[in-house]
Design an enzyme around this catalytic site. Structure first.
Site, PDB file in Angstrom:
ATOM      1  CG  HIS A   1      -1.887   1.028   1.424  1.00 32.55           C
ATOM      2  ND1 HIS A   1      -3.616   0.423   1.491  1.00 32.55           N
ATOM      3  CD2 HIS A   1      -1.841   2.344   0.840  1.00 32.55           C
ATOM      4  CE1 HIS A   1      -4.056   1.712   1.184  1.00 32.55           C
ATOM      5  NE2 HIS A   1      -3.489   2.854   0.379  1.00 32.55           N
TER       6      HIS A   1
ATOM      7  N   GLY B   1      -9.911   7.852  -1.571  1.00 31.84           N
ATOM      8  CA  GLY B   1     -10.819   9.197  -1.308  1.00 31.84           C
ATOM      9  C   GLY B   1     -11.270   9.630  -0.139  1.00 31.84           C
TER      10      GLY B   1
ATOM     11  CD  GLU C   1      -7.258   6.365   5.626  1.00 30.04           C
ATOM     12  OE1 GLU C   1      -7.980   5.975   4.548  1.00 30.04           O
ATOM     13  OE2 GLU C   1      -6.468   7.133   5.183  1.00 30.04           O
TER      14      GLU C   1
ATOM     15  CG  HIS D   1      -2.035   6.259  -2.162  1.00 29.80           C
ATOM     16  ND1 HIS D   1      -2.168   5.928  -2.351  1.00 29.80           N
ATOM     17  CD2 HIS D   1      -1.787   5.511  -1.115  1.00 29.80           C
ATOM     18  CE1 HIS D   1      -3.649   5.195  -2.196  1.00 29.80           C
ATOM     19  NE2 HIS D   1      -3.415   5.562  -0.872  1.00 29.80           N
TER      20      HIS D   1
ATOM     21  CG  ASP E   1      -1.079  10.475  -5.926  1.00 26.96           C
ATOM     22  OD1 ASP E   1      -1.201  10.079  -4.779  1.00 26.96           O
ATOM     23  OD2 ASP E   1      -2.320  11.240  -5.700  1.00 26.96           O
TER      24      ASP E   1
ATOM     25  CG  ASP F   1      -1.129   5.890   2.932  1.00 26.13           C
ATOM     26  OD1 ASP F   1      -1.571   5.365   2.086  1.00 26.13           O
ATOM     27  OD2 ASP F   1      -2.457   6.351   4.173  1.00 26.13           O
TER      28      ASP F   1
HETATM   29 ZN   LIG Z   1      -3.799   4.722   1.026  1.00 29.22          ZN
END
Ligand SMILES: [Zn+2]
EC number: 3.5.4.4
Length: 365
Positions: free
Chosen positions: A19, A181, A211, A21, A23, A303
């Site tokens: 996991h 998101g 989350e 990202h 960006d 993350d």
């Molecule tokens: Zn995430």
């Protein structure tokens, strides 16, 4: 004498990451550099160190919605094939330098089309960056396999198209699909047709759930959508009780927590990120250890390395320092991640048996 768990020693052992990202993991200097090239004038700081501090400070916001705001700046500099390629390639270099041997890195194609690129062009650029990053790492003596997950934004209505993209690129480096998101108000079932499309094509997906929102989100992800993994899933603790009167600390699972455990549904836990978004108040209060003791399949993840100023080594170390984990525990979390990867079973086994276990074996007493 056993080798102490330190940033240096954790930095050397093989790690697996599910996991992360794209960006959320740019180098600050790269953000500044590309902003200059493409004429993006809205960066809050133009000195890389000050920009790094700005991201870290702003991201420690206590809410998922505010945590997501700084991404507008990283996304703004990821709108050309060259920029996407560079960010992807550097991502692999940075993970390899941290001895990550397997990673699934995700990105949302729909956030990278402001410059007129198609979803396919965006994905081609990222995959080319990953492939060359792997070659760079191998040349430097650090073998790493990086695969891609394509993410749909849960507030938008493009998830079916992104799922189709995942299938179109399934033999070119994309191994799965995800939605991400703001969670509250956008339940997973809103994107049911995308998940059904993935299942119909015998393909796999994870869902950000549990989350910023609790058990209903996790229940939908598992019961209605058929998620193979959960992004975070920390709020499953709402379905777990520990009897304070019981000196042995017996953990009781509700039906939902029990099915996650019994079906071995992997939890992609991201400790530092969870503190920043306010999902938990501190690492010491993070339910990672409770979930591990309850025998759920826990994995350690970053993350967003830029926003959380973190690496896989830092996440593993902070857990080891907080909960007293040793090398056998860190190996278990790493093997958990590798077992839960979306690459074929034989490739997972090979990495576990030939890369992970031999290196931890030298450290486990
Ligand atoms: Zn995430």
């Amino acid at each position: 004498m056993s080798t102490p768990v330190s940033l240096e020693t954790v930095g050397r052992v093989p790690k697996a990451l599910l996991h992360d990202h794209l960006d959320g993991g740019l180098r600050p200097a790269t953000v500044v550099d590309i902003a200059g090239q493409v004429g993006y004038d809205d960066l809050p700081e133009t000195d890389p160190e000050e920009l790094a501090t700005w991201f870290r400070t702003r991201s420690h916001s206590g809410s998922l919605e505010r945590y997501l705001e700084p991404f507008s700046h990283t996304v703004a500099v990821m709108q050309t094939p060259d920029a996407l390629y560079r960010v992807a390639r550097e991502c692999v270099e940075d993970l390899a330098a941290d001895a990550v041997v397997y990673a699934e890195v995700r990105f949302a194609p729909e956030l990278h089309i402001e410059g007129g690129l198609s979803f396919d062009e965006v994905t081609d650029a990222v995959l080319a960056g990953f492939a060359d990053g792997e070659l760079d790492a191998a040349a430097a003596g650090r073998e790493i396999t990086v695969r891609c997950l394509v993410t749909a934004m849960r507030h938008a209505a493009l998830s079916r198209e992104i799922a189709e993209l995942a299938i179109r690129f399934r033999d070119k480096g994309v191994v799965g699909f995800d939605i991400a998101g703001a969670e509250a108000g956008y339940p997973p079932s809103r994107h049911l047709d995308a998940f059904e499309y993935m299942r119909d094509h015998n393909a796999r997906f994870t869902i950000h759930a549990g989350e910023a929102f609790g058990l209903p989100s996790i229940h939908e992800a598992i019961a209605f959508c058929g998620a193979d993994r959960l992004g975070h899933g920390v709020r499953i603790t709402d379905d777990i009780t520990v009897d304070p009167e019981d000196p042995s600390g017996t953990v009781r699972l509700g039906r939902l927590a029990a099915i996650l455990r019994d079906k071995r549904v992997p939890l992609e836990l991201c400790p530092s990120s969870n503190v920043q978004t306010g999902a938990v108040d501190s690492i010491a209060e993070h339910p990672f250890d409770l979930l591990a003791r309850a025998r759920l399949r826990v994995t350690v993840n970053t993350d967003n390395r830029l926003m959380s100023d973190t690496t896989m080594s830092k996440e593993m170390l902070v857990l080891a320092e907080t909960f007293g984990y040793g090398w056998a525990d860190l190996q278990r979390f790493t093997v958990n991640a590798m077992k839960s990867a979306f690459i074929p079973f034989d490739q997972r086994v090979q990495i576990i048996e030939e890369v992970i276990k031999p290196q931890y074996a030298a450290l486990i007493d």
